[in-house]
Every structure is written in structure tokens, then in C-alpha cells.
Design a protein around this motif. Structure first.
Motif, PDB file in Angstrom:
ATOM      1  N   PHE A 282       0.826  -1.219   0.000  1.00 38.51           N
ATOM      2  CA  PHE A 282       0.000   0.000   0.000  1.00 38.51           C
ATOM      3  C   PHE A 282       0.857   1.266   0.000  1.00 38.51           C
ATOM      4  CE2 PHE A 282      -3.475  -2.852   1.226  1.00 38.51           C
ATOM      5  CZ  PHE A 282      -4.465  -2.369   0.379  1.00 38.51           C
ATOM      6  N   ILE A 283       2.064   1.190   0.561  1.00 37.14           N
ATOM      7  CA  ILE A 283       2.981   2.319   0.443  1.00 37.14           C
ATOM      8  C   ILE A 283       3.366   2.510  -1.018  1.00 37.14           C
ATOM      9  CG2 ILE A 283       5.334   3.106   0.953  1.00 37.14           C
ATOM     10  CD1 ILE A 283       5.002   2.034   3.769  1.00 37.14           C
ATOM     11  N   CYS A 284       3.551   1.402  -1.747  1.00 35.94           N
ATOM     12  CA  CYS A 284       3.840   1.488  -3.187  1.00 35.94           C
ATOM     13  C   CYS A 284       2.683   2.144  -3.938  1.00 35.94           C
ATOM     14  CB  CYS A 284       4.106   0.095  -3.752  1.00 35.94           C
ATOM     15  SG  CYS A 284       5.710  -0.603  -3.307  1.00 35.94           S
ATOM     16  N   ILE A 285       1.452   1.791  -3.573  1.00 33.07           N
ATOM     17  CA  ILE A 285       0.274   2.390  -4.219  1.00 33.07           C
ATOM     18  C   ILE A 285       0.222   3.892  -3.923  1.00 33.07           C
ATOM     19  CG2 ILE A 285      -2.249   2.433  -4.241  1.00 33.07           C
ATOM     20  CD1 ILE A 285      -2.163  -0.589  -3.644  1.00 33.07           C
ATOM     21  N   TYR A 286       0.511   4.234  -2.661  1.00 35.97           N
ATOM     22  CA  TYR A 286       0.532   5.647  -2.270  1.00 35.97           C
ATOM     23  C   TYR A 286       1.596   6.421  -3.053  1.00 35.97           C
ATOM     24  CZ  TYR A 286       2.279   9.625   0.354  1.00 35.97           C
ATOM     25  OH  TYR A 286       2.761  10.854   0.684  1.00 35.97           O
ATOM     26  N   VAL A 287       2.821   5.888  -3.100  1.00 37.54           N
ATOM     27  CA  VAL A 287       3.923   6.549  -3.790  1.00 37.54           C
ATOM     28  C   VAL A 287       3.631   6.671  -5.282  1.00 37.54           C
ATOM     29  CG1 VAL A 287       6.337   6.286  -4.476  1.00 37.54           C
ATOM     30  CG2 VAL A 287       5.680   5.926  -2.101  1.00 37.54           C
ATOM     31  N   SER A 288       2.994   5.656  -5.861  1.00 39.45           N
ATOM     32  CA  SER A 288       2.609   5.712  -7.266  1.00 39.45           C
ATOM     33  C   SER A 288       1.666   6.884  -7.522  1.00 39.45           C
ATOM     34  CB  SER A 288       1.953   4.396  -7.673  1.00 39.45           C
ATOM     35  OG  SER A 288       1.473   4.466  -8.994  1.00 39.45           O
ATOM     36  N   GLY A 289       0.678   7.058  -6.653  1.00 36.26           N
ATOM     37  CA  GLY A 289      -0.258   8.174  -6.787  1.00 36.26           C
ATOM     38  C   GLY A 289       0.445   9.512  -6.708  1.00 36.26           C
ATOM     39  N   PHE A 290       1.384   9.644  -5.787  1.00 37.31           N
ATOM     40  CA  PHE A 290       2.151  10.886  -5.660  1.00 37.31           C
ATOM     41  C   PHE A 290       3.017  11.115  -6.884  1.00 37.31           C
ATOM     42  CE2 PHE A 290       6.036  13.130  -4.525  1.00 37.31           C
ATOM     43  CZ  PHE A 290       5.546  14.256  -3.888  1.00 37.31           C
ATOM     44  N   ALA A 291       3.627  10.051  -7.397  1.00 37.16           N
ATOM     45  CA  ALA A 291       4.625  10.180  -8.459  1.00 37.16           C
ATOM     46  C   ALA A 291       4.034  10.569  -9.798  1.00 37.16           C
ATOM     47  CB  ALA A 291       5.418   8.871  -8.598  1.00 37.16           C
TER      48      ALA A 291
END
Length: 508
Positions: free
Chosen positions: A390-399
Motif C-alpha cells: 500500500f505504500i507502493c500504491i501511495y507513492v505511485s499516486g504521488f509520483a
């Protein structure tokens, strides 16, 4: 490959092609983003390395290894440790205001060169440090370099790019930031394994590699046509550069707009004072709000404290660094995706999609940590893996949203007469809140515990609503005609006036 774009001045656009000359120039300039990203990523890695902590921050080292009664969330709570991380950003804040004058008076190229030289000095000092004062002074020099590079590089990219590709080229800066963070994580992962406990020196000193590319490259970079016109009366030289940049001889319409914008800018003696005028109110609000919101997305939890956060969850030192690598790889792919679609979908759509994605993932991460990670003990491998996903999903959204767009949008909205001052405000606000985040995050983690993710999730809701209501779409609009979008916006037109009303006032 050059791609021709048939544009007419009457519609607010120009003749332009994407030329290899522009691509190469922007690639060199965007190297400043690699250094920014490297500095963001390297600090979190080295502060999770026990030999580094033992040498410079023995109090934290003792809490990490011996004080089992200390909460998982509080083991890294040290003001001296956060000063190591955050000193870079307060130095960048101060330097950005000096950079404004240099960028306006001597051009974007000169500011980029000054930034590169400061990076080299800071990386050398950090790698050779033998006490905490040397290592913090090295960070200050790096921050000085960041202040100049972050002030000038986004402007350089926006001014060099054809309007229909400005979003993709400018996001190249944020892509380089992501690559820099990924590079830092890879180097940290390797140097952590060096026997003898001196691997952190390589991590800190390796910032010299991209700094060398930027410094040498800046010597050969062409100046932007906008800057040539602003700092010289030789319009023919600027016209030749504009023809080379745009890949066509038919540049008169754009040249006329640049000369007009330059004439206005030369009447402005105090740009920081003038930016307070009512007609610049939308740009000033965005220059403050966008970098502020970027920093309260919570991304700094990941950028420079990801390994620390994973060690808080009970992961081993090596596993923490590897997890950070996986996350940055996801971010890099997402930023590339943003480059490909930003000039098609537009800025607003990406802001909205990324905002929803970040909010939902932060709520889930906070819930999982609240349920599974107490003050003592670790977290099961299964739940740790789920949190990392879920941190990966969060970072993807930010990126693909607030990461690149928070640099792109401010760099393209200012008229030439306040552009350097406006970008300095953007960079200064960004550095101020990065500094505050870096200086307070470990303490907030100690007191908020898992609630820190709900705190940042609330801010994501606020910023998404802000974009929906107050940010107009800027895609494909020539940079010297950007004032039109504010005059057509439902809210800002009340401040700056309708397009037709303004044109009537200017008409003889």
C-alpha cells in the motif's frame, strides 16, 4: 526525432518542433533533479546504518540496540539526527532568494552552474567528515546548491520546451528526482554491506557524480531565448536561438511576445514587491499553496525516512533498504507514465486521480499499523508486506500527480516580469516545509504513532478540493500567454478581470 506542431499565434500558440537540441539541453539541465533526489534518498539510508549512528549519533544508536522499553515509534527521535537531514533544506530556502537575483541578472545557465559547484563542495565535505559539525556543514553546502538548481532548472525546462510538450519535458525534472532517490537507495543497499563500517562515506560522497555532470554540462548549455531577451538588447541573437530551439524559421510571433514580456519585466524594479499586486494574486497563491500542499502529502515519510520507518516496523537493516528500493522503482515507473499523459489528460486530472489514490492508501496503511504495530515487538512478515504494497500504491499516486506537477505548474504560470521571483517563492516555501517536515517527523512519529498517516490523509483531502476549485487547466497554453487561464477561471476572474474587459482597457 522532431515532431512538427502547426500552431498559430492568433490562437495563442506558435510554430514549434520537438528538436534533439532541446531534448539534449533539457536532459543536462534536469540532472539537477538527480542531485535533489539523491540528497533526499541518501539521508534516510545512512541514518538507518548502525556504524553511521554509532559515530555521529550515539544516543540514537544506544536507543536502537539497548533500550527495549522505548516505543518502536520513538527509537529514532533525536533533534540532532533530524538536524542532519533538515539543515540541507533551510540552507536551500535561504539560497533560493539569492538565486532569484542571479537567475534574473545573469541567466538560468549561471544559476545552474553555481548550483553544480556547491553540490561538488558539499558532497566532498560529507564523504570526508570526521565529526557531526563537518557532516552538517556539508549538508548546508548541498542545500545551497539545491536552492540555486531548484530555482533555475524548472524555469529553464519550461522556457525551452514547446508549449504542447512543456508538461512532459518539465516532468523530466521530477523523473530525475525519482531516479536520484532510487540511485541513493541502491547505493545505500550496497554500502551497508561493506565490512569496516565506512560504507556511509561512499553514500554521501557519490553525490559528486551527478554534480559533476551538471557542472560540466552547465558550461555548454545554451541560454533560453526568454533569458537572452531579458538580459540583452541583441534580439537577433535571441531570434537565432529561438529558431534553433523551435526547429523552424517561423518564430516571429513568439519572438514578439517574448520582447513584449521582456519590456514589461524591465519596468519592474522590485519583483518581490510587485508580485503582491492584485493582478498577480492567483500566481502568488499557487506559489505558496502548491509547494506547501506537496510537503503535507506525507511523501517525506517515504523520501528520506523509508528505511527508518521500516526498521520501526521491525524489519532488519538490509530488508529496510531493499524495501525502499522497491518503492522508488514503482515511483520511477509512475513518473514516466505521468510524462506520457500529462499533456493529453492535463494537470487537473492527474492531481485529482493521484489525490484519491493517496488518500485511500494512507487510510489503509494507518489502519494496518494501528491494528498490528504496538509500542513494542515487531509486525508479522505478512502484514509488513501488505503495508509495503500500500505504500507502493501511495507513492505511485504521488509520483504521477503532486510529485511532478508541484514543480511543473508553478514554473509555467508566472509572467516574465515576476517569473524569477515567483519561482524563488515556490522553492523557498517548498524548502521551508521540507525543513519543518524533516525536523518534526521523527517526533511526530513518536507521538502520533500510526495516526500520522491519518494526519497526512486529511491534508490530501484538502489539497484535492483546492485543485478542483481553484486551479485552472494550463496544458498547451504558451507560457507568455498564461494570464488568459486566470481571466477565464470562475473565481480568479473576479480578482484579475475578464479577458475581454482587460483587452478593451489595453486597446488604444
Amino acid at each position: 526525432m522532431a515532431v512538427g506542431l502547426a500552431m498559430t499565434s492568433e490562437e495563442g500558440q506558435y510554430n514549434a518542433k520537438m528538436t534533439p537540441f532541446v531534448v539534449l539541453s533539457c536532459m543536462i539541465a534536469a540532472t539537477g533533479g538527480i542531485i535533489f533526489g539523491y540528497d533526499l534518498g541518501i539521508s534516510g539510508g545512512v541514518t538507518s546504518m548502525e556504524p553511521f549512528l554509532k559515530k555521529f549519533f550515539p544516543e540514537v544508536y544506544t536507543k536502537l540496540n539497548e533500550h527495549t522499553k522505548i516505543s518502536n515509534y520513538c527509537k529514532f527521535d533525536s533533534q540532532l539526527l533530524t538536524t542532519f537531514t533538515s539543515s540541507l533544506y533551510i540552507a536551500g530556502l535561504v539560497a533560493s532568494f539569492f538565486a532569484s537575483s542571479v537567475t534574473k541578472a545573469f541567466g538560468r545557465k549561471t544559476s545552474i552552474l553555481v548550483g553544480g559547484v556547491a553540490f561538488l563542495a558539499g558532497s566532498a565535505l560529507g564523504g570526508a567528515a570526521f565529526n557531526v559539525y563537518m557532516i552538517i556543514f556539508g549538508r548546508i553546502l548541498l542545500g545551497f546548491g539545491l536552492g540555486f538548481a531548484n530555482q533555475s532548472v524548472p524555469l529553464y525546462l519550461s522556457e525551452m520546451a514547446p508549449p504542447n510538450y512543456r508538461g512532459a519535458i518539465n516532468i523530466g525534472f521530477d523523473l530525475c528526482v525519482g531516479l536520484g532517490i532510487l540511485l541513493a537507495n541502491l547505493i545505500n543497499f550496497g554500502t551497508e554491506k561493506i565490512k569496516g563500517g565506512w560504507g556511509w562515506r561512499i553514500s554521501l560522497a557519490m553525490a559528486a557524480a551527478p554534480a559533476s555532470i551538471l557542472t560540466v554540462g552547465a558550461v555548454f548549455l545554451p541560454e533560453t531565448p526568454n533569458s537572452l531577451i531579458q538580459n540583452s538588447k541583441d534580439h537577433e541573437k535571441a531570434k537565432l536561438m529561438l529558431q534553433r530551439v523551435r526547429g523552424t524559421n517561423d518564430v516571429q510571433a513568439e519572438l514578439d511576445d517574448l520582447i513584449k514580456a521582456s519590456s514589461i519585466s524591465k519596468t519592474i524594479k522590485h519583483p518581490f514587491k510587485n508580485i503582491l499586486q492584485r493582478k498577480y494574486r492567483p500566481q502568488l497563491v499557487m506559489a505558496i499553496a502548491i509547494p506547501f500542499f506537496q510537503q503535507v502529502t506525507g511523501i517525506n515519510v517515504i523520501s528520506f525516512y523509508a528505511p527508518v520507518l521500516f526498521r520501526t516496523m521491525g524489519l532488519a537493516e538490509s530488508a529496510s533498504l531493499f524495501s525502499a528500493i522497491v518503492i522508488r522503482a514503482v515511483a520511477t515507473v509512475s513518473t514516466i507514465t505521468s510524462m506520457l499523459i500529462v499533456d493529453k489528460l492535463g494537470r487537473r486530472a492527474l492531481f485529482m486521480i493521484g489525490g484519491v489514490q493517496m488518500f485511500l492508501s494512507q487510510i489503509i496503511i494507518g489502519g494496518l499499523m494501528a491494528a498490528q504495530l504496538g509500542d513494542h515487538g515487531g509486525i508479522s512478515k505478512e502484514y509488513a508486506t501488505l503495508i509495503i504494497i500500500f505504500i507502493c500504491i501511495y507513492v505511485s499516486g504521488f509520483a504521477w500527480s503532486w510529485g511532478p506537477l508541484a514543480w511543473l505548474v508553478p514554473s509555467e504560470i508566472f509572467p516574465l516580469e515576476i517569473r524569477s521571483a515567483g519561482q524563488s517563492i515556490t522553492v523557498a516555501v517548498s524548502f521551508l516545509f521540507i525543513f519543518i517536515s524533516a525536523q518534526t517527523f521523527l517526533t511526530m512519529l513518536c507521538h502520533f504513532k500510526s495516526g500520522i498517516f491519518f494526519f497526512f490523509g486529511g491534508w490530501v483531502m484538502v489539497m484535492t478540493a483546492f485543485v478542483y476549485l481553484l486551479l485552472p487547466e494550463t496544458k498547451n497554453m504558451p507560457i507568455e500567454q498564461m494570464s488568459i487561464v486566470w481571466r477565464e477561471h470562475w473565481f480568479w476572474k473576479r480578482i484579475v478581470g475578464e479577458v475581454n474587459e482587460d483587452r478593451n482597457k489595453e486597446a488604444p
